[in-house]
Motif scaffolding. Sequence first.
Motif, mmCIF file in Angstrom:
data_model
loop_
_atom_site.group_PDB
_atom_site.id
_atom_site.type_symbol
_atom_site.label_atom_id
_atom_site.label_comp_id
_atom_site.label_asym_id
_atom_site.label_seq_id
_atom_site.Cartn_x
_atom_site.Cartn_y
_atom_site.Cartn_z
ATOM 1 N N UNK A 153 4.766 8.609 6.022
ATOM 2 C CA UNK A 153 4.135 9.638 4.832
ATOM 3 C C UNK A 153 5.061 9.530 3.640
ATOM 4 N N UNK A 154 6.698 9.753 4.153
ATOM 5 C CA UNK A 154 7.408 9.852 3.114
ATOM 6 C C UNK A 154 7.811 8.547 2.401
ATOM 7 N N UNK A 155 7.613 7.340 2.981
ATOM 8 C CA UNK A 155 7.754 6.246 2.502
ATOM 9 C C UNK A 155 6.517 5.751 1.371
ATOM 10 N N UNK A 156 5.182 5.903 2.023
ATOM 11 C CA UNK A 156 4.183 5.479 1.338
ATOM 12 C C UNK A 156 3.764 6.420 0.319
ATOM 13 N N UNK A 157 3.888 7.799 0.610
ATOM 14 C CA UNK A 157 3.373 8.859 -0.381
ATOM 15 C C UNK A 157 4.328 9.681 -1.243
ATOM 16 N N UNK A 158 5.557 9.372 -0.976
ATOM 17 C CA UNK A 158 6.657 10.125 -1.801
ATOM 18 C C UNK A 158 7.458 9.134 -2.537
#
Length: 273
Positions: A153-158
Amino acid sequence: MARRVMYLYSRQLHFSNQCIMPDAYQPDWDIYTCHIEDKPAIIGLDLGLRRFAPLTRKPYSIFISVYLKHPRPDGFPHGDEFSKLGVIEDCLVQQLETSLNAHFVGRTISNGVRDFYFYSSNTSGYEESIAEAMAQFPDYRYECGMKEDKTWELYFDYLFPDTQELQRIHNRKVLRTLKQHGDIAERERIIDHWVYFSAEAEREIFGQQVERLGFAIEGRPVDEKGPQPYGLKLSRNDRTDEESIDSAVMMLWELAQEVNARYDGWETVIVAQ
């Protein structure tokens, strides 16, 4: 002198649940500007990972926040400190790759803080590993942490840019290639664009609309294997400076979005004299 440079979006395969980094992986680092909590920010990330993430063997995200000593009013570092942050980054990457088999995925800088982000299969002793690297920079204050992040999530959403910003990043990549080959950006030349539609009727309506904007219809290719098989090849005289390219491309991209069509890239020639 004119040479052709093609830029068409490839239909990237998305490989999820990879146990190891596939042989096809190639780092593809780029940066873009945005805002984080209403503060100006610069985000850099490895776009090449988007084809393969999330990696099931690296389900933990690790962050290190390094506080700038003398940030500018906009929260960014002065030139000399930018260089020092680069040295810190190199040390952290080497340390975490060696001790934790971690993969460096991105960085941000905003509001006087430089953040570094990694994914790892192992977080045992991660604080000690980071402390060992940061011991070389005793005048810098830092914080670190980790969390389980199986879906990245950190990579894709942030870290990952939105669709429009990703389009601009792709534009800049092509423009850099043109410049490297001596292209004169101020010289107008034919630039071709491709758009694909789900229905022939949508294609014809779109074609009529963009003709009023100065685009000529050069062809109607068909991609029988694609979900949007009905193509439209457009052309217009334009320059290859960033403002001109972004203006033309984003206009077509936004118009395509309105009819659920897919903008599929652009092509031009190098004008070197």
